[in-house]
Motif scaffolding. Sequence first.
Motif, PDB file in Angstrom:
ATOM      1  N   PHE A  71       0.781  -1.189   0.046  1.00 44.27           N
ATOM      2  CA  PHE A  71      -0.008   0.070   0.134  1.00 44.27           C
ATOM      3  C   PHE A  71       0.863   1.178   0.141  1.00 44.27           C
ATOM      4  O   PHE A  71       1.654   1.405   0.787  1.00 44.27           O
ATOM      5  CB  PHE A  71      -0.973   0.032   1.270  1.00 44.27           C
ATOM      6  N   TYR A  72       0.587   2.009  -1.184  1.00 44.72           N
ATOM      7  CA  TYR A  72       1.362   3.336  -1.083  1.00 44.72           C
ATOM      8  C   TYR A  72       0.611   4.371  -0.643  1.00 44.72           C
ATOM      9  O   TYR A  72      -0.794   4.121  -0.545  1.00 44.72           O
ATOM     10  CB  TYR A  72       1.754   3.748  -2.403  1.00 44.72           C
ATOM     11  N   GLU A  73       0.815   5.609  -0.369  1.00 44.43           N
ATOM     12  CA  GLU A  73       0.006   6.767   0.140  1.00 44.43           C
ATOM     13  C   GLU A  73      -0.920   6.638   1.249  1.00 44.43           C
ATOM     14  O   GLU A  73      -2.084   7.065   1.229  1.00 44.43           O
ATOM     15  CB  GLU A  73      -0.604   7.128  -1.085  1.00 44.43           C
ATOM     16  N   ALA A  74      -0.512   5.566   2.236  1.00 47.31           N
ATOM     17  CA  ALA A  74      -1.392   5.417   3.322  1.00 47.31           C
ATOM     18  C   ALA A  74      -0.816   6.140   4.428  1.00 47.31           C
ATOM     19  O   ALA A  74       0.091   5.754   5.252  1.00 47.31           O
ATOM     20  CB  ALA A  74      -1.185   3.764   3.772  1.00 47.31           C
TER      21      ALA A  74
ATOM     22  N   GLU B 265      -3.975   6.849   9.915  1.00 44.70           N
ATOM     23  CA  GLU B 265      -5.177   6.409  10.379  1.00 44.70           C
ATOM     24  C   GLU B 265      -5.724   5.465   9.174  1.00 44.70           C
ATOM     25  O   GLU B 265      -6.300   4.664   9.601  1.00 44.70           O
ATOM     26  CB  GLU B 265      -6.226   7.515  10.419  1.00 44.70           C
ATOM     27  N   GLU B 266      -5.168   5.714   8.069  1.00 46.38           N
ATOM     28  CA  GLU B 266      -5.765   4.837   6.981  1.00 46.38           C
ATOM     29  C   GLU B 266      -4.843   3.410   7.141  1.00 46.38           C
ATOM     30  O   GLU B 266      -5.482   2.423   6.932  1.00 46.38           O
ATOM     31  CB  GLU B 266      -5.407   5.343   5.570  1.00 46.38           C
ATOM     32  N   GLU B 267      -3.630   3.577   7.327  1.00 47.85           N
ATOM     33  CA  GLU B 267      -2.885   2.311   7.626  1.00 47.85           C
ATOM     34  C   GLU B 267      -3.326   1.468   8.673  1.00 47.85           C
ATOM     35  O   GLU B 267      -3.638  -0.020   8.762  1.00 47.85           O
ATOM     36  CB  GLU B 267      -1.398   2.719   7.866  1.00 47.85           C
ATOM     37  N   GLU B 268      -3.748   2.058   9.956  1.00 47.76           N
ATOM     38  CA  GLU B 268      -4.365   1.401  11.090  1.00 47.76           C
ATOM     39  C   GLU B 268      -5.649   0.810  10.768  1.00 47.76           C
ATOM     40  O   GLU B 268      -6.089  -0.425  10.826  1.00 47.76           O
ATOM     41  CB  GLU B 268      -4.614   2.587  12.073  1.00 47.76           C
TER      42      GLU B 268
ATOM     43  N   ILE C 168      -3.715  -3.955  -9.682  1.00 51.71           N
ATOM     44  CA  ILE C 168      -3.544  -2.543  -9.333  1.00 51.71           C
ATOM     45  C   ILE C 168      -5.113  -2.158  -8.595  1.00 51.71           C
ATOM     46  O   ILE C 168      -5.992  -2.402  -9.161  1.00 51.71           O
ATOM     47  CB  ILE C 168      -3.106  -1.508 -10.260  1.00 51.71           C
ATOM     48  N   LEU C 169      -4.908  -1.576  -7.425  1.00 57.52           N
ATOM     49  CA  LEU C 169      -6.102  -0.963  -6.782  1.00 57.52           C
ATOM     50  C   LEU C 169      -5.875   0.236  -6.384  1.00 57.52           C
ATOM     51  O   LEU C 169      -4.952   0.725  -5.608  1.00 57.52           O
ATOM     52  CB  LEU C 169      -6.457  -1.905  -5.518  1.00 57.52           C
ATOM     53  N   SER C 170      -6.765   1.276  -6.810  1.00 56.68           N
ATOM     54  CA  SER C 170      -6.635   2.694  -6.639  1.00 56.68           C
ATOM     55  C   SER C 170      -7.634   2.793  -5.315  1.00 56.68           C
ATOM     56  O   SER C 170      -8.823   2.435  -5.694  1.00 56.68           O
ATOM     57  CB  SER C 170      -6.931   3.262  -7.633  1.00 56.68           C
ATOM     58  N   ARG C 171      -7.288   3.167  -4.268  1.00 55.36           N
ATOM     59  CA  ARG C 171      -8.210   3.818  -3.154  1.00 55.36           C
ATOM     60  C   ARG C 171      -8.741   5.022  -3.261  1.00 55.36           C
ATOM     61  O   ARG C 171      -8.602   5.895  -2.728  1.00 55.36           O
ATOM     62  CB  ARG C 171      -7.284   3.576  -1.983  1.00 55.36           C
TER      63      ARG C 171
ATOM     64  N   THR D 198     -13.095  11.258   6.514  1.00 61.23           N
ATOM     65  CA  THR D 198     -13.665  11.119   7.890  1.00 61.23           C
ATOM     66  C   THR D 198     -13.429   9.587   8.516  1.00 61.23           C
ATOM     67  O   THR D 198     -13.222   8.869   7.715  1.00 61.23           O
ATOM     68  CB  THR D 198     -15.300  11.262   7.674  1.00 61.23           C
ATOM     69  N   GLU D 199     -13.796   9.568   9.708  1.00 56.09           N
ATOM     70  CA  GLU D 199     -13.497   8.346  10.341  1.00 56.09           C
ATOM     71  C   GLU D 199     -14.341   7.150   9.596  1.00 56.09           C
ATOM     72  O   GLU D 199     -14.096   6.260   9.576  1.00 56.09           O
ATOM     73  CB  GLU D 199     -13.985   8.225  11.939  1.00 56.09           C
ATOM     74  N   GLU D 200     -15.790   7.505   9.481  1.00 51.80           N
ATOM     75  CA  GLU D 200     -16.660   6.574   8.699  1.00 51.80           C
ATOM     76  C   GLU D 200     -16.109   6.449   7.286  1.00 51.80           C
ATOM     77  O   GLU D 200     -16.107   5.183   6.940  1.00 51.80           O
ATOM     78  CB  GLU D 200     -17.938   7.345   8.711  1.00 51.80           C
ATOM     79  N   ALA D 201     -15.698   7.190   6.439  1.00 49.64           N
ATOM     80  CA  ALA D 201     -15.148   7.000   5.083  1.00 49.64           C
ATOM     81  C   ALA D 201     -13.832   6.289   5.316  1.00 49.64           C
ATOM     82  O   ALA D 201     -13.574   5.298   4.253  1.00 49.64           O
ATOM     83  CB  ALA D 201     -14.917   8.174   4.308  1.00 49.64           C
ATOM     84  N   VAL D 202     -13.054   6.594   6.123  1.00 45.56           N
ATOM     85  CA  VAL D 202     -11.746   5.707   6.113  1.00 45.56           C
ATOM     86  C   VAL D 202     -12.079   4.370   6.595  1.00 45.56           C
ATOM     87  O   VAL D 202     -11.213   3.477   5.807  1.00 45.56           O
ATOM     88  CB  VAL D 202     -10.721   6.374   7.138  1.00 45.56           C
ATOM     89  N   ASP D 203     -12.928   3.933   7.301  1.00 47.05           N
ATOM     90  CA  ASP D 203     -13.229   2.693   7.741  1.00 47.05           C
ATOM     91  C   ASP D 203     -13.737   1.884   6.476  1.00 47.05           C
ATOM     92  O   ASP D 203     -13.564   0.637   6.230  1.00 47.05           O
ATOM     93  CB  ASP D 203     -14.195   2.618   8.909  1.00 47.05           C
ATOM     94  N   ARG D 204     -14.770   2.768   5.791  1.00 49.65           N
ATOM     95  CA  ARG D 204     -15.300   1.840   4.565  1.00 49.65           C
ATOM     96  C   ARG D 204     -14.246   1.816   3.494  1.00 49.65           C
ATOM     97  O   ARG D 204     -14.556   0.928   2.982  1.00 49.65           O
ATOM     98  CB  ARG D 204     -16.425   3.060   4.011  1.00 49.65           C
ATOM     99  N   LYS D 205     -13.239   2.924   3.327  1.00 49.11           N
ATOM    100  CA  LYS D 205     -12.320   2.634   2.466  1.00 49.11           C
ATOM    101  C   LYS D 205     -11.582   1.362   2.663  1.00 49.11           C
ATOM    102  O   LYS D 205     -11.392   0.550   1.853  1.00 49.11           O
ATOM    103  CB  LYS D 205     -11.508   3.926   2.535  1.00 49.11           C
TER     104      LYS D 205
END
Length: 324
Positions: A5-8, A11-14, A65-68, A291-298
Amino acid sequence: MDLFFYEAFKEEEEALRSYLKPPISAGFTWKTIQEYGVPNPPAPIISIRTQSIIPVSWAEKLSGILSRSTGYDHIERFLKQCKKDIPSGYLPFYCNRAVAEQAFLLILSILRKLPQQIDHFASFNRDGLTGRECENKTLLVVGVGHIGSEIVKIGQGMGMKVFGVDLVEKYPWVSYTTIEEGISGADVIACAMNLTSDNVGYFNYKLLKKAKKGVVFVNVARGELSPSVDLLRLLDEEHIGGLALDVYSRESELAVSLRSNSSAESEEVRATLELAKRKNVILTPHNSFNTEEAVDRKASHSFQQLFHFLEHGSFLWPVPYSQS
């Protein structure tokens, strides 16, 4: 390792690690591909956001390849360059509400001169701080997809007169118009369009000059849709009354330049840095999704994609691109 994972950011990595299941192994970095600086992909599957530039030489070494991100124009460019159909996916549904709320946060902040209000606290005076209410103002949303439709909903809830522009008029509760008719009467313009090879520079000087003087322009879609050089010129002419951007033309160069404190090479990046000095401009670091919600959904959607790919060899939400 299986994937990288690049560009994590932290909070996103967690969040991503919370969905990572053995025996799959993964690596993480907050850096872009070009900042990380390795000659070969560290895993057969890589995941990026929008600022990484995938080397064409990696094409033969990647299985997926997965683009987040909700956009995939950067993946299309890479696939076109390398002329290889590498299975690629993106995340179309994770941040619709988050980005729409940020768009409205920016709209209200510009209308109410929030940067100037904060600046004036030290002297506690109100000269030059008189803002505008959004009720009964006309909002033009250009690009009424997953994100744009949420912006329309919020605008309607705030009592604005809301119109949408889109090639596909799929929402019956949206009042659609043409860009020619809509732009001349808009008090606020919100860009939520997908970027394609056909609409680069869509909000250029010529088009925005047709808007009424004092118009507020907000872009939460892609920076290539609204060239910074043109926006700067319109601000200098006092035609645009306020501007808020979360995305930027030549964003990869801008981000690396800012993080490394190096000089900008392109005129577009220099224009963006000049915009940052203006009191009626708000620039945020491509953070509308965050947002916390979107990061978890991501994170959840990322692993839905990855598990589907590992099992089936294809992504649940594939980038709609083919070399044929």
